[in-house]
Design a protein around this motif. Structure first.
Motif, mmCIF file in Angstrom:
data_model
loop_
_atom_site.group_PDB
_atom_site.id
_atom_site.type_symbol
_atom_site.label_atom_id
_atom_site.label_comp_id
_atom_site.label_asym_id
_atom_site.label_seq_id
_atom_site.Cartn_x
_atom_site.Cartn_y
_atom_site.Cartn_z
ATOM 1 N N PRO B 178 40.981 47.252 37.817
ATOM 2 C CA PRO B 178 42.046 45.591 37.096
ATOM 3 C C PRO B 178 43.017 45.624 38.811
ATOM 4 O O PRO B 178 42.903 44.708 38.229
ATOM 5 C CB PRO B 178 42.606 47.167 36.285
ATOM 6 N N PHE B 179 43.493 46.545 38.687
ATOM 7 C CA PHE B 179 44.436 46.156 40.061
ATOM 8 C C PHE B 179 44.215 45.029 40.501
ATOM 9 O O PHE B 179 45.049 44.008 41.206
ATOM 10 C CB PHE B 179 44.819 47.776 41.242
ATOM 11 N N LEU B 181 42.788 42.741 39.743
ATOM 12 C CA LEU B 181 43.022 41.439 39.301
ATOM 13 C C LEU B 181 44.405 41.066 39.049
ATOM 14 O O LEU B 181 44.527 40.297 38.690
ATOM 15 C CB LEU B 181 42.729 40.794 37.422
ATOM 16 N N ALA B 182 45.458 42.052 38.854
ATOM 17 C CA ALA B 182 46.531 42.150 38.743
ATOM 18 C C ALA B 182 47.059 41.499 39.958
ATOM 19 O O ALA B 182 48.004 40.871 39.560
ATOM 20 C CB ALA B 182 47.273 43.738 38.698
ATOM 21 N N LYS B 184 45.360 39.412 42.023
ATOM 22 C CA LYS B 184 45.472 37.834 41.757
ATOM 23 C C LYS B 184 46.038 37.067 41.231
ATOM 24 O O LYS B 184 46.549 36.310 40.959
ATOM 25 C CB LYS B 184 43.709 37.712 41.064
ATOM 26 N N ALA B 185 46.670 37.897 39.541
ATOM 27 C CA ALA B 185 47.339 37.499 38.474
ATOM 28 C C ALA B 185 48.947 36.875 39.423
ATOM 29 O O ALA B 185 49.841 36.310 38.505
ATOM 30 C CB ALA B 185 47.605 38.406 37.123
ATOM 31 N N MET B 186 49.501 37.970 40.319
ATOM 32 C CA MET B 186 50.433 37.816 41.300
ATOM 33 C C MET B 186 50.492 36.879 41.820
ATOM 34 O O MET B 186 51.615 36.457 42.664
ATOM 35 C CB MET B 186 51.368 39.233 41.469
ATOM 36 N N GLY B 187 49.565 36.012 42.172
ATOM 37 C CA GLY B 187 49.029 34.654 43.025
ATOM 38 C C GLY B 187 48.772 35.291 44.936
ATOM 39 O O GLY B 187 48.673 35.169 46.061
ATOM 40 N N LYS B 196 44.629 44.609 52.231
ATOM 41 C CA LYS B 196 45.610 44.665 51.721
ATOM 42 C C LYS B 196 44.912 45.687 51.016
ATOM 43 O O LYS B 196 45.828 47.011 50.798
ATOM 44 C CB LYS B 196 47.135 43.557 51.534
ATOM 45 N N HIS B 197 44.089 45.626 49.841
ATOM 46 C CA HIS B 197 44.075 46.230 48.767
ATOM 47 C C HIS B 197 42.658 47.106 48.891
ATOM 48 O O HIS B 197 42.167 48.055 48.288
ATOM 49 C CB HIS B 197 43.929 45.061 47.604
ATOM 50 N N ASN B 201 41.047 50.835 50.046
ATOM 51 C CA ASN B 201 40.310 51.703 49.199
ATOM 52 C C ASN B 201 39.124 52.091 49.177
ATOM 53 O O ASN B 201 38.190 52.798 48.965
ATOM 54 C CB ASN B 201 40.713 51.140 47.762
#
Lengths: 324, 293
Positions: B178-179, B181-182, B184-187, B196-197, B201
């Motif tokens: 989900p993070f 998607l989150a 992505k939703a922040m552009g 970065k993400h 991980n």
């Protein structure tokens, strides 16, 4: 008349898969005005989250979307991906259902918040101060300590508030909250709900609140849309929906609430399941579960029509004036 | 008062400190690294270590002056092993780092973007993986010309596809979190999400694989040197020393045995350490090692 901030018009959505074509959304239309909290309610699988993902354009690749989503007088569905990425976070942002997994576990929350501020407000110099201020607004008393924590060191409610802080970092006009309280306990839910209201009052952000919790809707939403099987069956101001219910499905949802019900009788429930999206029934999609279904419902699709200035319903046999 | 443990890093360090096998193998690795860095100061005969022949002291058996004996040119074997650590460690580090730097970004991009990008990148790695890697390396060195650097280069070239596969598998599973998607939703842009993400991980298995591959790379390079395609005389490369010493095994056993032991020890240490690291970093396997707080 007021101009809506965002207007979703006749949105049709299909998913193409090996099993065939799934009809997910069918002529979904609604408006959200400025400074308004709009609730989208319905049972699991009725297309609430997908509606949100359509607005922010993060649908899976196998989807076919038709209709229009007018935001700031432009159709979001016409935007190329690059333009859309600029809208996300700055104009429209989103918070997700499960706060424990919506933050990157490898970085301190402060770092993630600052990152979001830097990318959404590139001209801002006092990034860290602004981040701390945002944390204060969101009700963190020890904002410095929270700033230097990793996500796993915070509780679910705290993580959700961080997620909201990140979503607010670009001062968006519309905040989509996709079941923001589902994963939280009742007390934390109340905090988050109060917070959403505060945000609306303080920043003037419109909020699209997706939930299946009618209590939550009654508490915060100005207007509500009730969804069933990819269609909006009833929409109107919250009070109208609750006290002047017209659609049998909405009534079913309201009657299934445990409040003020005699303890010795079982709760009335809506029998049956959602229709199969691969093969939606002809006519009204609710007919098989509806006690008021007639021949008309069998073959014809009910179209939404206005019963008062704001209140519209899609049913051939709407309920009359009853007191719920 | 007991300090509150915070963050995965600290947990990892604490578990590491309790794991005797991990500490033992880490100690050997650190010992070899120190040996490599301070070779000219530690080695009893630095000049012989670098290859200066001393004809009058050929084949002296292990003694106090020469703990590991001397070789067919009269050079102190201990000194040569100490200098050899420089070569073996730098080979291991170079090969693994090159492989990680080439392989990981490609794998992450393939896994995150999917579709055509994925197909092209993964088919390319399949082509590399379809040859036995040592054979492929031998062919490459043979065409580039024997030598230590060419051996390192060809090992790196044959090694990266493994990291591409590993990183792709990681990216495919992490991109569904989900993070992502989150963000992505922040552009957040795609390439930023990848580096970065997803990258931070997915580092754990890559680090573990890298540690274990250190030993394989050192062994492979020793193997290349053994058949004459890697380091050339008078380099104190361990594989080369075993190779030149093997004909003297029956008469002067110490000549091939001690370099062989050095190879064995460092390979074992890296392998053990990689194993321990993998078990410690994965919360599911922690309990099998009996490690608790």
């Amino acid at each position: 008349m007021k101009k809506p901030l965002i207007e979703v018009k006749e949105l049709n959505l299909k998913f193409v898969s090996f099993e065939g074509i799934a009809h997910i959304l069918d002529n979904v239309s609604f408006k959200i005005y400025g400074r308004e909290i709009f609730g989208l309610v319905g049972e699991t699988g009725c297309g609430k989250s997908v509606t949100a993902l359509s607005i922010i354009r993060l649908l899976p690749k196998n989807s076919i979307i038709e209709g229009s989503i007018i935001f700031d007088e432009k159709n979001l569905l016409d935007f190329p991906e690059r333009e859309m990425a600029k809208i996300r976070g700055r104009q429209i942002s989103m918070i997700l259902q499960d706060p424990t997994s919506s933050l990157n576990p490898m970085f301190k929350v402060g770092e993630q918040l600052c990152d979001a501020i830097k990318s959404n407000q590139p001209n801002r110099k006092d990034v860290k101060d602004y981040a701390l201020e945002l944390l204060k607004v969101l009700g963190f008393r020890e904002s410095k300590r929270v700033f230097n924590s990793f996500p796993n060191e915070l509780s679910g409610g705290m993580q959700q508030r961080i997620a909201i802080a990140i979503a607010l970092s670009g001062e968006p006009k519309l905040l989509i909250a996709d079941e923001p309280t589902t994963a939280l306990d009742v007390l934390t839910q109340a905090q988050i709900v109060a917070l959403l209201k505060d945000i609306r009052d303080k920043y003037g952000t419109s909020i699209l609140l997706i939930t299946h919790n009618l209590g939550l809707v009654a508490e915060v939403c100005d207007r509500v849309g009730v969804m069933y099987s990819g269609q909006i069956v009833e929409t109107g101001p919250t009070e109208e929906i609750f006290y002047n219910t017209r659609h049998p499905y909405t009534l079913g949802l309201l009657q299934a609430l445990p409040y003020n019900k005699p303890k010795d009788k079982p709760l009335p429930v809506i029998l049956g399941n959602l229709p199969n999206p691969f093969n939606p029934p002809k006519g009204c999609r609710f007919k098989e579960r509806c006690s008021r279904a007639t021949k008309e419902c069998e073959n014809l699709k009910p179209k939404p029509y206005l019963i008062s200035q704001e209140h519209s319903v899609a049913c051939f046999n709407p309920l009359g004036d009853i007191i719920c | 008062m007991k300090k509150i443990i915070s963050g995965e890093n600290e947990i990892t360090l604490r578990l590491l400190a309790k794991d005797k096998l991990a500490l033992f193998s880490l100690a050997i690795i650190v010992l070899f690294i120190l040996m490599a860095i301070f070779a000219p100061y530690i080695a009893p005969y630095p000049e012989e270590g670098e290859g200066k022949p001393v004809p009058e002291q050929r084949f002296i058996p292990p003694s106090i002056e020469h703990p590991f004996g001397t070789d067919y040119l009269g050079r102190d074997i201990l000194s040569r092993i100490i200098f050899g650590a420089r070569i073996s460690l730098s080979v291991g580090i170079f090969v693994v780092i090159c492989a990680i730097f080439i392989g990981t970004p490609l794998g992450l991009i393939a896994g995150y973007y999917g579709g055509k990008v994925d197909e092209i990148l993964m088919r390319a790695t399949d082509v590399f993986l379809s040859f036995p890697s040592l054979l492929f390396a031998i062919a490459l060195v043979a065409s580039l010309g024997p030598g230590l650097f060419n051996a390192m280069l060809s090992l790196a070239i044959t090694w990266w596809p493994w990291y591409t596969r590993l990183a792709r598998a990681q990216a495919v599973s992490i991109k569904e979190q989900p993070f992502i998607l989150a963000s992505k939703a922040m552009g957040v842009s795609g390439i930023r999400i990848v580096f970065k993400h997803i990258l931070p991980n997915s580092l754990t298995p890559i680090i573990v694989q890298g540690t274990m591959d250190m030993s394989s790379a050192i062994l492979a390079e020793a193997g290349l040197s053994f058949i004459g395609l890697g380091a050339q005389a008078p380099s104190p490369e361990w594989g080369l020393m075993v190779s030149t010493g093997r004909i003297y095994l029956l008469n002067y056993w110490w000549f091939p045995v001690f370099p062989g032991l050095a190879i064995f020890l460092i390979a074992l240490a890296f392998n053990l350490f990689g194993d321990c690291l993998r078990d410690i970093l994965d919360p599911k396997t922690r309990k099998f090692r009996g490690i608790t707080f």
